[in-house]
Scaffold this motif. Structure first.
Motif, mmCIF file in Angstrom:
data_model
loop_
_atom_site.group_PDB
_atom_site.id
_atom_site.type_symbol
_atom_site.label_atom_id
_atom_site.label_comp_id
_atom_site.label_asym_id
_atom_site.label_seq_id
_atom_site.Cartn_x
_atom_site.Cartn_y
_atom_site.Cartn_z
ATOM 1 N N PHE B 175 -3.051 22.254 18.505
ATOM 2 C CA PHE B 175 -3.001 21.757 19.876
ATOM 3 C C PHE B 175 -4.340 21.983 20.574
ATOM 4 C CE2 PHE B 175 -1.922 21.465 24.256
ATOM 5 C CZ PHE B 175 -0.770 20.717 24.357
ATOM 6 N N GLU B 179 -7.061 19.228 21.817
ATOM 7 C CA GLU B 179 -7.409 19.103 23.235
ATOM 8 C C GLU B 179 -8.915 19.040 23.412
ATOM 9 O OE1 GLU B 179 -5.604 22.439 25.253
ATOM 10 O OE2 GLU B 179 -4.193 21.121 26.268
ATOM 11 N N ASP B 180 -9.616 19.968 22.753
ATOM 12 C CA ASP B 180 -11.071 19.992 22.912
ATOM 13 C C ASP B 180 -11.717 18.756 22.302
ATOM 14 O OD1 ASP B 180 -10.855 22.285 24.312
ATOM 15 O OD2 ASP B 180 -11.602 23.634 22.759
ATOM 16 N N ALA B 183 -11.300 15.882 24.705
ATOM 17 C CA ALA B 183 -12.172 15.980 25.878
ATOM 18 C C ALA B 183 -13.550 15.440 25.560
ATOM 19 C CB ALA B 183 -12.273 17.432 26.338
ATOM 20 N N GLU B 185 -14.442 13.448 22.628
ATOM 21 C CA GLU B 185 -14.553 12.192 21.886
ATOM 22 C C GLU B 185 -13.843 11.066 22.635
ATOM 23 O OE1 GLU B 185 -16.415 11.993 19.336
ATOM 24 O OE2 GLU B 185 -16.722 14.146 18.947
ATOM 25 N N LYS B 204 1.212 16.498 20.181
ATOM 26 C CA LYS B 204 1.569 16.745 21.574
ATOM 27 C C LYS B 204 0.340 16.635 22.464
ATOM 28 C CE LYS B 204 5.929 17.946 20.809
ATOM 29 N NZ LYS B 204 5.970 17.770 19.351
ATOM 30 N N ALA B 205 -0.787 17.154 21.988
ATOM 31 C CA ALA B 205 -2.003 17.083 22.790
ATOM 32 C C ALA B 205 -2.400 15.631 23.021
ATOM 33 C CB ALA B 205 -3.134 17.841 22.097
ATOM 34 N N ASP B 208 -0.049 14.103 25.540
ATOM 35 C CA ASP B 208 -0.361 14.568 26.886
ATOM 36 C C ASP B 208 -1.588 13.863 27.447
ATOM 37 O OD1 ASP B 208 1.749 16.203 26.708
ATOM 38 O OD2 ASP B 208 0.629 18.086 26.548
ATOM 39 N N ALA B 209 -2.518 13.519 26.556
ATOM 40 C CA ALA B 209 -3.734 12.851 27.016
ATOM 41 C C ALA B 209 -3.481 11.356 27.215
ATOM 42 C CB ALA B 209 -4.863 13.076 26.013
ATOM 43 N N ALA D 37 -18.987 16.262 28.622
ATOM 44 C CA ALA D 37 -17.535 16.362 28.544
ATOM 45 C C ALA D 37 -16.997 17.532 29.340
ATOM 46 C CB ALA D 37 -17.106 16.484 27.084
ATOM 47 N N ARG D 42 -10.252 15.771 32.404
ATOM 48 C CA ARG D 42 -9.524 16.027 31.167
ATOM 49 C C ARG D 42 -9.806 17.452 30.665
ATOM 50 N NH1 ARG D 42 -6.160 13.854 29.223
ATOM 51 N NH2 ARG D 42 -5.342 15.776 28.385
ATOM 52 N N ASN D 43 -11.092 17.797 30.666
ATOM 53 C CA ASN D 43 -11.458 19.106 30.137
ATOM 54 C C ASN D 43 -11.004 20.230 31.064
ATOM 55 O OD1 ASN D 43 -12.690 20.435 27.896
ATOM 56 N ND2 ASN D 43 -14.275 21.122 29.312
ATOM 57 N N ASN D 46 -7.592 20.861 30.230
ATOM 58 C CA ASN D 46 -7.528 21.617 28.977
ATOM 59 C C ASN D 46 -7.741 23.105 29.225
ATOM 60 O OD1 ASN D 46 -7.157 19.295 27.606
ATOM 61 N ND2 ASN D 46 -9.178 19.237 26.649
ATOM 62 N N GLN D 50 -5.255 26.074 28.588
ATOM 63 C CA GLN D 50 -5.565 27.060 27.553
ATOM 64 C C GLN D 50 -5.589 28.476 28.115
ATOM 65 O OE1 GLN D 50 -9.197 25.445 25.911
ATOM 66 N NE2 GLN D 50 -8.133 23.653 25.119
ATOM 67 N N ARG D 154 10.546 20.222 27.214
ATOM 68 C CA ARG D 154 9.113 19.969 27.175
ATOM 69 C C ARG D 154 8.667 19.140 28.370
ATOM 70 N NH1 ARG D 154 4.824 17.132 24.649
ATOM 71 N NH2 ARG D 154 3.163 18.644 24.952
ATOM 72 N N LEU D 235 3.972 23.319 23.218
ATOM 73 C CA LEU D 235 3.745 22.831 21.856
ATOM 74 C C LEU D 235 4.904 21.978 21.368
ATOM 75 C CD1 LEU D 235 2.401 26.064 20.161
ATOM 76 C CD2 LEU D 235 1.086 24.139 21.039
ATOM 77 N N ASN D 283 -13.966 27.026 24.772
ATOM 78 C CA ASN D 283 -14.049 25.598 25.045
ATOM 79 C C ASN D 283 -15.478 25.086 24.839
ATOM 80 O OD1 ASN D 283 -14.643 23.493 27.499
ATOM 81 N ND2 ASN D 283 -12.646 23.136 26.551
ATOM 82 N N LEU D 287 -17.022 22.255 22.424
ATOM 83 C CA LEU D 287 -17.667 21.056 22.948
ATOM 84 C C LEU D 287 -19.078 20.902 22.382
ATOM 85 C CD1 LEU D 287 -16.656 20.821 26.713
ATOM 86 C CD2 LEU D 287 -15.555 19.859 24.706
#
Ligand SMILES: Nc1ncnc2c1ncn2[C@@H]1O[C@H](COP(=O)(O)OP(=O)(O)OP(=O)(O)O)[C@@H](O)[C@H]1O
Ligand SMILES: Nc1ncnc2c1ncn2[C@@H]1O[C@H](COP(=O)(O)OP(=O)(O)OP(=O)(O)O)[C@@H](O)[C@H]1O
Ligand SMILES: [Mg+2]
Ligand SMILES: [Mg+2]
Lengths: 516, 291, 314, 314
Positions: B175, B179-180, B183, B185, B204-205, B208-209, D37, D42-43, D46, D50, D154, D235, D283, D287
């Motif tokens: 996951f 996510e990374d 973000a 790509e 799932k990630a 969600d995106a 990014a 979006r990030n 994240n 996280q 979920r 998850l 992160n 990246l």
């Protein structure tokens, strides 16, 4: 009917009796002094009364009724409050929070029965009121305890007991770190409490205090009560004989000889916010007393000389060589010794044994290539244990298990074992030490000087400074304000300098006041 | 009837895959009243695995099955088995330097190649596929799968984008890595994970995106969750390469029994690893399977 | 009350120590009765070999714990040392490769100790960072297993016996009195203990605190490196992933044996007891064929019982 | 010298705190410039998501660390809570399953705290034993992954957003002031802190030490259980193996944020800084496409730099 009666209380640790068969009684509103040598069992007895430890046997009666005090909270419920010999303050918490620990005022929440939110304004108000009432309105209840001086901390410790409105107040050496003026305020408070019917148990090694404040005296020796009586029926000599088992002739050794070459010369020493422009010297064979009110900055000056907390500026010359010690290790290497004032904080490793503590500064004498010669260590340590009558005389015992005074002796032993010292700094060396041992320590200091060692004695006890010093330096607010020669030394003059009061025209006389 | 004791040495019972293998061996053994399985779990530690082997040999087992998980070799353990004269059957992982009796397992590279072919085909030879790895390269199972997959991309217009971090073979790791990746790509068309668990997290990630429509998912193992996802109508779980620990475990047990009965078996047996997609998934999905 | 304690000039056992020793003896007796396989020579060899890794790590950990610190990096040091000792055999004779591995331990230990002592940092976080960094470094050095080039590396050390006794166990047994001597009869060992109790007091006594602290961390890392070399020799393979979580076993052994995190306690004898107890428990659970999930469950409970048996007050 | 400190009635930041805050800001600015990014919505989503798991674990850990203890069992609690919350959905509605998972946290925390407080055991070893036992128990309960029966589990929690903000992050954000209030304005929070500094002094003041200690451990385990439920919801799967090693990240966050193992320090703000720093580092390394071996290496170094930046003396 006595307010508090103790009957045949006994307590031993690992089979070694600390207190055996002690009985006494106090009436409400009386001040009972508990006296005895170091290790006599005073603190143990107080710990039993305050629920800090459990007795093995015996009974405690309050107003004639037997009670069980198995927890500190139980003692609190009976109105017994204790100021223990060792500090129990929390440095990172405020004065108010320390004083009200366990009894913080709370705010009620909208939901009934939920009272767990601290009411800070009320707490500060309550603590402030107690401090003001006590006579120390300038201690801010919101200040963090670690920002207070040692004396102020002790005041807070006492105020913590007072805040609960005690019916029985136990004070275990409350004045060891207080100066005369603070002690006076404390005594005023004690008298007021006694007048209201509070019973007070008071422990001190300062006999003059006992005769000033106590109504009755119990003397403990080796865990037994050996003398009990009204103060009016006793005198110092009888008291000392009961405690020590023999009379003491002179407490202060005679001054001898003359000073040699300068060992330590300090010029212009300063550190921001602590002390400034300090100039003085200490010569071989000389005991220089450094007097000041508690918090005047003497400890910090000594720490700067010793490299424990180096100064910002100034010059330190040792035996003619300019030195700048960045660490105590360097200072010790150059022949310095410093008996620190806070034995629990920085003087001893409490869980380590007497032996491990005693040899910390003298590894070079007992080890070759890093390997310790156990026989030699034993000889040296046993010698100190005998010389200083450290009890119990067991080198392997953890220092924590020793009484306060005996712990102090271990600190002394550590430095007395260090070989070939040129300069000895003693910072409050006799704190909590009994009168007979004090005399021994004074003799040791004089002997050191006699062997050509330079001695700097920092003390808040006026008699000690006057009785021992060849010269007295007075420190006030981080400045050296006077240097007084032996002739003309008297308590009023020294105190006037220290407190910044007008100095009396001429000294009352050349002879220092010596105990009895 | 003679009592037979078989040691089942597991590197780890952390995860469904290995649990399934151990369970399969025990399930087959349950059909024989005279067979006892002594199963150990080394918690992923090769030293403990060696100790486990020593303890089993000490109990006079008749044969040992080793499920070596992600380690490359365990010479001290395998040597000890050989020295004791006990038959050594390896399942799943073929440990190097071992003088073994027989091995039953998958060809991880071939599985990867199968998935690679699937991806190239589905993308029509053009696009970008993200790769999520389980762990460091000393676990060559994963490396073999990825290498097999990427080998099929060579010469096509499909480009692999490898996630820099490890996903630790688990859904939460997958996951986070996904996510990374998302973000950073802008354009991804497919994902390949070295096992199913990681892709179950990655899926799932992606959802969600809001990019489930553009990215399809491929992985290896064929665990129940992945099969269910493939079966799901309109889902983006494309394919998984079957690596059935259940099959391997059962085959390994029977191989061991044959050896104990005196048979001289084939040394190495590679089990077939079909690619499971929407078309054939019903054949493989088993509601009652634990894995 | 019964007095259950031993005090001689060289040996001091408190009541808790004795209870703990009794618990171990009881465990062994129980195992011997319950499983025929337990008291066999073969099993004794197994247990003795299985003790070596945790034994070395725990002895090293004890030295650091007595200073009031902790060393979480031992598992990573163990892995890197194994990789070096095996991997470098391609470039040099294996004794030299082993020496390089141990030298790496010196460097890592020095760095740990220097960071802790010089900057007054918490050892937990310093060695946690070191644990991660060193693991990364190990993978950078080689991310696949290495096999020893020279057969002697295995046959002379990890696979060798002296009579019935594994050589690796003898190496460990030889280290025990050395550590005992260091802790009890050297300036550094005594000073390190005092530092663990009250660093400031030791500093003010003019002792070079930094030196003794650094020494303890070096000793710990060197022991971990030795453990890594011995383990790779015994296993005949070096893997970059080995040793994860080993630090917890080592700390557990020290604490079960009476050591105090934060300084002020722990003896060599106690640590030996802790190491032995953990090894015997693992072995017994295997011999009794306890399901691995229940093994985990039971092992936790047994650790609890062990520390309860030697707690300071009731 | 420049004075770099903030002191108001509700906020106190030392020089070290400020340096640390500056370091985090510098890291963020650097990341924003170096990677397009990084500053995207979006990030940010994240990173915020996280942070949730380690955030909850670290807040709980802070409460225990302030009492002078440590809790190594949080990773296992997290795993078991997730398995229960998902696995029990076959037997009951999912809110009830979640409640059972949290109730499990209460029981485990109570047990940890009771063992530590009642028998005066070292929390390290108690919670280490708990960590092992509970992991075993989790596998006994179910040794393969569980999938939620109810889609709402979920869609309403782990996968839901409030505007642009993930719901799990909002839950975490809501917990922050609660912990802050507990630590600073409740009798129990203050007592727990005092216990971490000097337990004996607190006992002598007549305070019920045991109760406050136990409460801290319960709070920690409950937070771990909540983290486990949220993670499994995010998850969409619960795995028995999840959470291994999470306790180290939580401890690292507390220590990086200025917490002192052994008691006497640590603030909510500091912990938030620590959690944020760790999440951003992870992160950013991804990246920037840093190779995972070097990621490990660098992460250790960054942790070191962070604690050096906030060390007490130079
Ligand atoms: N925790 C302990 N364990 C073992 N022995 C102890 C312990 N506490 C005190 N003792 C012993 O009990 C005896 C009495 O000690 P106590 O502290 O009561 O003396 P004291 O009269 O207060 O002395 P001082 O004037 O030096 O404070 C001493 O011999 C001491 O060594
Ligand atoms: N930890 C501390 N942090 C900040 N200031 C301190 C601290 N400890 C002491 N001080 C300050 O240093 C000064 C002297 O310290 P201290 O209270 O120890 O004096 P003392 O030792 O009792 O007396 P003297 O300095 O005359 O020996 C006091 O003004 C006190 O406020
Ligand atoms: Mg006393
Ligand atoms: Mg002073």
């Amino acid at each position: 009917m006595p307010h508090l009666a103790v009957q045949s209380v006994a307590k031993s640790y690992d089979g070694n009796p600390a207190v055996q068969e002690i009985s006494f009684a106090v009436e409400a509103g009386q001040v009972l002094a508990v006296c005895g040598e170091n290790g006599a069992g005073k603190s143990t007895l107080m710990k039993i009364l305050s629920g800090a430890t459990l007795p093995d046997q015996g009974a405690i009666l309050l107003d004639g009724r037997p009670v069980t005090i198995d927890r500190p909270a139980a003692a609190g419920a009976f109105g017994i409050r204790t100021v223990h010999q060792e500090f129990s303050l929390l440095p990172h918490m405020s004065v108010a929070e320390n004083m009200l620990l366990g009894r913080m005022p709370t705010r009620s929440l909208p939901l009934p029965g939920l009272r767990f939110v601290v009411d800070w304004p009320a707490a500060n108000r309550m603590a402030g009121a107690v401090l003001t009432d006590f006579g120390f309105p300038d201690i801010d209840p919101r200040a963090l305890v670690r920002h207070l001086s040692v004396a102020q901390q002790q005041i807070v410790e006492i105020a913590k007991a007072l805040a609960a409105g005690p019916e029985i107040l136990i004070l275990d050496e409350p004045t060891a770190v207080l100066s005369a003026s603070e002690t006076e305020i404390l005594f005023r408070r004690i008298r007021a409490l006694a007048a209201q019917g509070t019973t007070i148990l008071y422990i001190s090694h300062r006999l003059e205090e006992i005769f000033e404040i106590a109504d009755r005296i119990v003397v403990l020796k080796d865990g037994r009560s050996v003398l009990e009586g009204a103060v009016a029926e006793l005198d110092e000599e009888r008291l000392i004989r009961a405690m020590v088992g023999r009379p003491l002739s002179a407490i202060y050794p005679e001054r001898r000889g003359s000073a040699g070459a300068a060992v330590l010369e300090v010029t212009g020493l300063g550190r921001d916010g602590a002390f400034e422009a300090i100039d003085f010297s200490v010569h071989a064979g000389e005991i220089v007393g450094m007097f000041g009110l508690v918090g005047s900055g003497r400890t910090e000056i000594a720490q700067a000389v010793f490299g424990a907390r180096p100064a910002d500026r100034g010059r330190i010359v040792l035996n003619g060589r300019a030195r700048r010690f960045a660490s105590p290790a360097q200072a010790v290497g150059a022949g310095l010794a410093m008996v620190t004032e806070d034995r629990k904080g920085d003087g001893l490793a409490l869980e380590a044994s007497v032996q491990d503590n005693a040899v910390l500064a003298s590894y070079s004498r007992i080890a070759r290539l890093g390997v310790i010669n156990a026989a030699r260590r034993h000889d040296l340590v046993a010698g100190q244990i005998a010389d200083l009558s450290i009890r119990p005389a067991e080198p392997e015992r953890p220092v924590r298990q020793l009484s306060g005074g005996n712990q102090q002796k271990v600190v002394l032993a550590k430095w007395l074992l260090a070989p070939d010292r040129d300069l000895f700094i003693f910072d409050e060396p006799t704190r909590g030490v009994d009168i007979a041992t004090k005399a021994e320590i004074y003799q040791i200091m004089r002997d050191l000087a006699g062997r050509g060692v330079a001695v700097l004695l920092i003390s808040s006890e006026m008699p000690e400074v006057l009785g021992l010093s060849d010269r007295v330096l007075v420190v006030r607010d981080g400045r050296l304000v006077a240097e007084l020669p032996p002739a003309g030394l008297d308590a009023e003059t020294v105190f006037a300098h220290a407190a910044g009061l007008p100095v009396p025209a001429s000294g009352a006389g050349g002879t220092p006041p010596v105990l009895h | 009837e003679e009592e037979i004791r078989i040691g089942m040495v597991n590197l780890s019972l952390c995860c469904a895959y290995f649990v399934g293998m151990d369970a399969a061996v025990k399930a087959e053994a349950a059909h024989y009243s005279n067979v006892e399985i002594l199963s150990t779990d080394a918690g992923g530690d090769v030293a403990k695995l060696t100790a486990d082997v020593e303890d089993l040999l000490n109990q006079q087992v008749d044969a040992i099955i080793v499920s070596g998980g992600w380690i490359e070799a365990a010479p001290a353990a395998t040597d000890a088995i050989t020295q004791a004269g006990v038959p050594l059957v390896m399942v799943d992982r073929l440990l190097k330097l071992a003088d073994y009796t027989s091995w039953v397992g998958p060809d991880n590279r071939a599985i990867g190649e199968g998935i690679g072919r699937y991806i190239v085909e589905r993308l029509d030879g053009k696009g970008r596929v993200a790769v999520i790895r389980g762990g460091p390269a000393d676990n060559s199972i994963g490396s073999n799968r990825t290498e097999g997959m990427t080998s099929k991309l060579e010469g096509t217009g499909v480009e692999a984008v490898i996630a820099p971090g490890w996903a630790g073979w688990s859904a939460d790791g997958g996951f986070k890595q996904m996510e990374d990746l998302l973000a950073k790509e802008e354009k991804l068309d497919a994902v390949f994970c070295e096992n199913d668990s990681m892709c179950l997290g990655a899926q799932k990630a992606i959802a969600d995106a809001g990019r489930a429509g553009e990215i399809f998912i491929t992985s290896v193992d064929g665990e129940k969750g992945a099969l269910a996802a493939i079966m799901k109508e309109g889902g983006n779980y494309g394919a998984t390469g079957l690596n059935s620990s259940d099959q391997i475990g059962r085959a390994g047990f029977h191989r061991t029994m044959a050896i104990l009965a005196g048979a001289v078996p084939e040394k190495d047996t590679v089990l077939p690893s079909p690619i499971i997609t929407e078309e054939n998934v019903v054949k493989f999905y088993d509601e009652k399977s634990t894995f | 009350m019964m007095r259950l304690a031993v005090r001689t000039s060289w040996l001091r056992l408190s009541r808790a120590d004795m209870l703990f020793a009794l618990a171990i003896v009881a465990l062994v007796v129980f195992a011997a009765f319950a499983s025929d396989a337990f008291l066999t020579q073969r099993n004794m060899v197994n247990i003795s070999r299985q003790m070596v890794t945790n034994g070395f790590l725990s002895l090293g950990m004890l030295m650091v714990i007595r200073t009031g610190g902790i060393d979480l990096s031992v598992g990573s040091v163990l892995a890197l040392a194994g990789m070096l000792a095996v991997g470098l055999q391609a470039q040099m004779p294996f004794p030299l490769a082993m020496a390089v591995a141990v030298a790496m331990g010196v460097v890592v230990g020095w760095l740990n100790g220097w960071l802790v002592a010089r900057f007054d940092l918490q050892s937990f976080i310093v060695t946690l960072a070191m644990m991660g960094s060193l693991r990364g470094l190990t993978y950078v050095y080689a991310d696949t297993p290495r096999y020893p080039e020279e057969a002697a590396f295995r046959s002379l050390i990890g696979g060798a016996f002296l009579g019935p006794v594994p050589v690796t166990f003898i190496v460990f047994a030889a280290a025990v009195p050395v550590v005992w001597f260091y802790l009890n009869h050297t300036v550094s060992g005594r000073a390190a203990f005092a530092i663990g109790v009250n660093k400031e007091a030791v500093r003010l006594a003019g002792v070079n605190v930094r030196r003794h602290l650094i020494f303890a961390y070096i000793a710990c890392a060197v022991f971990a490196a030795i453990a890594g070399v011995l383990l790779s020799s015994r296993l005949g393979i070096a893997q970059p992933s080995v040793g994860i979580g080993y630090e917890l076993d080592a700390i557990a052994a020290v604490v079960i044996g009476g050591g105090l995190l934060g300084g002020g306690g722990g003896t060599v004898l106690g640590v030996l007891g802790g190491v032995l107890a953990l090894a015997v428990v693992d072995n017994v659970l295997n011999l009794f064929n306890v399901d691995s999930y229940y093994q985990q469950l039971l092992k936790g409970l047994i650790i609890l019982v062990a520390v309860l048996a030697r707690r300071r007050r009731l």
